[in-house]
Write a protein that holds these residues in place. Structure first.
Motif, PDB file in Angstrom:
ATOM      1  N   LYS A 129     -24.383  -8.516 -15.008  1.00 36.17           N
ATOM      2  CA  LYS A 129     -24.132  -8.751 -13.664  1.00 36.17           C
ATOM      3  C   LYS A 129     -22.959  -7.782 -12.609  1.00 36.17           C
ATOM      4  O   LYS A 129     -23.070  -7.377 -11.925  1.00 36.17           O
ATOM      5  CB  LYS A 129     -23.355  -9.337 -14.006  1.00 36.17           C
ATOM      6  CG  LYS A 129     -23.695 -11.132 -14.103  1.00 36.17           C
ATOM      7  CD  LYS A 129     -22.837 -11.971 -14.400  1.00 36.17           C
ATOM      8  CE  LYS A 129     -23.654 -13.787 -14.909  1.00 36.17           C
ATOM      9  NZ  LYS A 129     -22.609 -14.609 -15.350  1.00 36.17           N
ATOM     10  N   LEU A 132     -25.376  -4.902 -11.988  1.00 36.53           N
ATOM     11  CA  LEU A 132     -26.005  -5.283 -10.088  1.00 36.53           C
ATOM     12  C   LEU A 132     -24.568  -4.730  -9.004  1.00 36.53           C
ATOM     13  O   LEU A 132     -25.025  -5.020  -7.637  1.00 36.53           O
ATOM     14  CB  LEU A 132     -26.532  -6.441 -10.204  1.00 36.53           C
ATOM     15  CG  LEU A 132     -28.456  -6.482 -10.529  1.00 36.53           C
ATOM     16  CD1 LEU A 132     -28.900  -6.110 -11.626  1.00 36.53           C
ATOM     17  CD2 LEU A 132     -28.860  -7.644 -10.299  1.00 36.53           C
ATOM     18  N   GLN A 133     -23.803  -5.523  -9.595  1.00 35.82           N
ATOM     19  CA  GLN A 133     -22.960  -5.511  -8.254  1.00 35.82           C
ATOM     20  C   GLN A 133     -22.265  -4.042  -8.283  1.00 35.82           C
ATOM     21  O   GLN A 133     -22.153  -3.682  -6.937  1.00 35.82           O
ATOM     22  CB  GLN A 133     -20.817  -5.375  -9.090  1.00 35.82           C
ATOM     23  CG  GLN A 133     -21.708  -7.439  -8.680  1.00 35.82           C
ATOM     24  CD  GLN A 133     -19.889  -7.882 -10.167  1.00 35.82           C
ATOM     25  OE1 GLN A 133     -19.176  -6.732 -10.426  1.00 35.82           O
ATOM     26  NE2 GLN A 133     -19.493  -8.912 -10.189  1.00 35.82           N
ATOM     27  N   TYR A 134     -22.744  -3.154  -8.941  1.00 35.73           N
ATOM     28  CA  TYR A 134     -21.996  -1.456  -8.914  1.00 35.73           C
ATOM     29  C   TYR A 134     -23.224  -1.254  -8.365  1.00 35.73           C
ATOM     30  O   TYR A 134     -23.594  -0.081  -7.255  1.00 35.73           O
ATOM     31  CB  TYR A 134     -22.200  -0.695 -10.017  1.00 35.73           C
ATOM     32  CG  TYR A 134     -22.154   0.978  -9.768  1.00 35.73           C
ATOM     33  CD1 TYR A 134     -20.602   0.837 -10.208  1.00 35.73           C
ATOM     34  CD2 TYR A 134     -23.277   1.348 -10.391  1.00 35.73           C
ATOM     35  CE1 TYR A 134     -20.439   3.116 -10.765  1.00 35.73           C
ATOM     36  CE2 TYR A 134     -22.363   3.258  -9.951  1.00 35.73           C
ATOM     37  CZ  TYR A 134     -20.862   2.519  -9.859  1.00 35.73           C
ATOM     38  OH  TYR A 134     -21.171   4.718  -9.810  1.00 35.73           O
ATOM     39  N   LEU A 135     -24.684  -1.897  -8.251  1.00 36.39           N
ATOM     40  CA  LEU A 135     -25.877  -0.839  -6.986  1.00 36.39           C
ATOM     41  C   LEU A 135     -25.754  -1.457  -5.965  1.00 36.39           C
ATOM     42  O   LEU A 135     -25.665  -1.041  -5.207  1.00 36.39           O
ATOM     43  CB  LEU A 135     -27.377  -2.093  -8.069  1.00 36.39           C
ATOM     44  CG  LEU A 135     -27.772  -1.231  -9.352  1.00 36.39           C
ATOM     45  CD1 LEU A 135     -29.150  -1.517  -9.761  1.00 36.39           C
ATOM     46  CD2 LEU A 135     -27.738   0.581  -9.264  1.00 36.39           C
ATOM     47  N   TYR A 136     -25.192  -3.085  -5.836  1.00 35.30           N
ATOM     48  CA  TYR A 136     -25.436  -2.989  -4.300  1.00 35.30           C
ATOM     49  C   TYR A 136     -24.181  -2.573  -3.448  1.00 35.30           C
ATOM     50  O   TYR A 136     -24.408  -1.709  -2.943  1.00 35.30           O
ATOM     51  CB  TYR A 136     -24.583  -5.108  -4.200  1.00 35.30           C
ATOM     52  CG  TYR A 136     -25.494  -5.992  -4.741  1.00 35.30           C
ATOM     53  CD1 TYR A 136     -26.769  -6.050  -3.870  1.00 35.30           C
ATOM     54  CD2 TYR A 136     -25.639  -6.822  -5.577  1.00 35.30           C
ATOM     55  CE1 TYR A 136     -27.646  -6.623  -3.808  1.00 35.30           C
ATOM     56  CE2 TYR A 136     -26.715  -7.470  -5.907  1.00 35.30           C
ATOM     57  CZ  TYR A 136     -27.717  -7.805  -4.880  1.00 35.30           C
ATOM     58  OH  TYR A 136     -28.738  -8.911  -5.503  1.00 35.30           O
ATOM     59  N   ALA A 137     -22.584  -2.640  -5.042  1.00 39.30           N
ATOM     60  CA  ALA A 137     -22.217  -1.630  -3.625  1.00 39.30           C
ATOM     61  C   ALA A 137     -22.148  -0.156  -3.737  1.00 39.30           C
ATOM     62  O   ALA A 137     -21.377   0.703  -2.502  1.00 39.30           O
ATOM     63  CB  ALA A 137     -20.663  -0.873  -5.060  1.00 39.30           C
ATOM     64  N   TYR A 138     -23.559   0.749  -4.566  1.00 37.66           N
ATOM     65  CA  TYR A 138     -23.326   2.307  -3.611  1.00 37.66           C
ATOM     66  C   TYR A 138     -24.665   1.705  -3.375  1.00 37.66           C
ATOM     67  O   TYR A 138     -25.470   2.936  -3.097  1.00 37.66           O
ATOM     68  CB  TYR A 138     -24.246   2.721  -5.048  1.00 37.66           C
ATOM     69  CG  TYR A 138     -22.640   3.474  -6.100  1.00 37.66           C
ATOM     70  CD1 TYR A 138     -21.988   4.753  -5.057  1.00 37.66           C
ATOM     71  CD2 TYR A 138     -21.729   2.512  -6.990  1.00 37.66           C
ATOM     72  CE1 TYR A 138     -20.582   5.279  -5.599  1.00 37.66           C
ATOM     73  CE2 TYR A 138     -20.591   2.791  -7.466  1.00 37.66           C
ATOM     74  CZ  TYR A 138     -20.133   4.506  -6.194  1.00 37.66           C
ATOM     75  OH  TYR A 138     -18.721   4.698  -6.553  1.00 37.66           O
ATOM     76  N   ARG A 139     -25.520   0.568  -2.834  1.00 36.87           N
ATOM     77  CA  ARG A 139     -26.288   0.733  -1.461  1.00 36.87           C
ATOM     78  C   ARG A 139     -27.577   1.197  -2.226  1.00 36.87           C
ATOM     79  O   ARG A 139     -28.549   1.697  -1.808  1.00 36.87           O
ATOM     80  CB  ARG A 139     -25.717   1.320  -0.667  1.00 36.87           C
ATOM     81  CG  ARG A 139     -24.982  -0.085   0.488  1.00 36.87           C
ATOM     82  CD  ARG A 139     -24.785   0.763   1.721  1.00 36.87           C
ATOM     83  NE  ARG A 139     -23.405  -0.342   2.198  1.00 36.87           N
ATOM     84  CZ  ARG A 139     -22.863  -0.117   3.668  1.00 36.87           C
ATOM     85  NH1 ARG A 139     -23.941   1.438   4.139  1.00 36.87           N
ATOM     86  NH2 ARG A 139     -22.204  -0.540   3.963  1.00 36.87           N
ATOM     87  N   VAL A 170     -30.154 -13.010  -7.470  1.00 37.28           N
ATOM     88  CA  VAL A 170     -31.181 -12.532  -6.782  1.00 37.28           C
ATOM     89  C   VAL A 170     -32.379 -13.792  -6.709  1.00 37.28           C
ATOM     90  O   VAL A 170     -32.481 -14.545  -7.450  1.00 37.28           O
ATOM     91  CB  VAL A 170     -31.620 -11.650  -7.510  1.00 37.28           C
ATOM     92  CG1 VAL A 170     -30.593 -10.471  -7.818  1.00 37.28           C
ATOM     93  CG2 VAL A 170     -31.752 -12.069  -9.007  1.00 37.28           C
ATOM     94  N   ASP A 174     -37.297 -12.126  -6.734  1.00 36.52           N
ATOM     95  CA  ASP A 174     -37.028 -10.821  -7.244  1.00 36.52           C
ATOM     96  C   ASP A 174     -37.124 -10.110  -8.561  1.00 36.52           C
ATOM     97  O   ASP A 174     -36.466  -9.256  -8.620  1.00 36.52           O
ATOM     98  CB  ASP A 174     -36.107 -10.222  -5.932  1.00 36.52           C
ATOM     99  CG  ASP A 174     -35.786 -10.496  -4.633  1.00 36.52           C
ATOM    100  OD1 ASP A 174     -37.027 -10.105  -3.955  1.00 36.52           O
ATOM    101  OD2 ASP A 174     -35.314 -10.938  -3.962  1.00 36.52           O
TER     102      ASP A 174
END
Length: 199
Positions: A129, A132-139, A170, A174
């Motif tokens: 989790k 994924l938060q990291y991936l969202y944060a860095y777009r 998600v 996806d």
């Protein structure tokens, strides 16, 4: 995009080494992330049709470097990142791997897409989790790949996908259900690759 050729480029243990290696090619990068023993090597070998391109191991935590692979003679470069969450590793080792993973994701100028692997048999962990938060944060665009689907029945798979999608927030569509053993999901991953090289 079908992968018809794949070659190992190099392994790097630190960001300056990666940055030096990245000056040697101009194409886009994709990367593969996931917990130790989630099946990253099996995923890479299945997608490339090379049984021993990425060294799979029954021992979690084997990948402690960023391994770079050339796909289709310069069409893409694939970065295989160290697995996270290996319980037997020392705190210092874990911190080193985390810094390498996060540093790469934060600083890569060529990274276009992340394949985030989770084991379909288990509810995603807190580390999954957090990734994924990291991936969202860095777009960073990403696709969730639920591995080891050959271990479950069709009914179990449907239930597991629901668990994964709810846990990671998600959509069910996806999540790519994948098996490196029987090739389930390979064509869907190839479709994602096609969009990366021909946006």
């Amino acid at each position: 995009m079908k992968i018809v050729s794949a070659e190992f480029i190099t392994s790097v243990a630190a960001l300056p080494q990666y940055e030096q290696a990245a000056t040697r090619y101009s194409c886009a990068e994709i990367c593969v992330v996931g917990r130790s023993n989630v099946g990253k090597s099996t995923f890479i070998n299945c997608m490339t049709g090379r049984k021993k391109l990425a060294k799979a191991s029954v021992t979690p935590g084997r990948t402690r470097l960023i391994n770079l692979f050339d796909l289709n003679k310069g069409s893409l470069v694939l970065a295989d990142l160290p697995g996270y969450g290996y319980a037997a590793a020392s705190k210092r080792e874990k911190e080193g791997w985390a810094a390498l993973i996060e540093g790469y994701l934060r600083s890569s100028q060529k990274l276009q897409h992340v394949f985030a692997l989770v084991d379909i048999r288990h509810e995603p962990s807190e580390l999954d989790k957090r990734m994924l938060q990291y991936l969202y944060a860095y777009r960073l665009p990403f696709t969730v790949v639920a591995t080891k689907a050959d271990k479950l029945s069709r009914a179990q798979t449907a239930k597991a996908v629901q668990t994964v999608s709810a846990s990671l927030a998600v959509g069910r569509d996806d999540v790519i259900v994948f098996s490196g053993i029987n090739g389930t999901g390979k064509e869907k991953v190839e479709s994602v690759l096609e969009k990366i090289i021909a946006p």
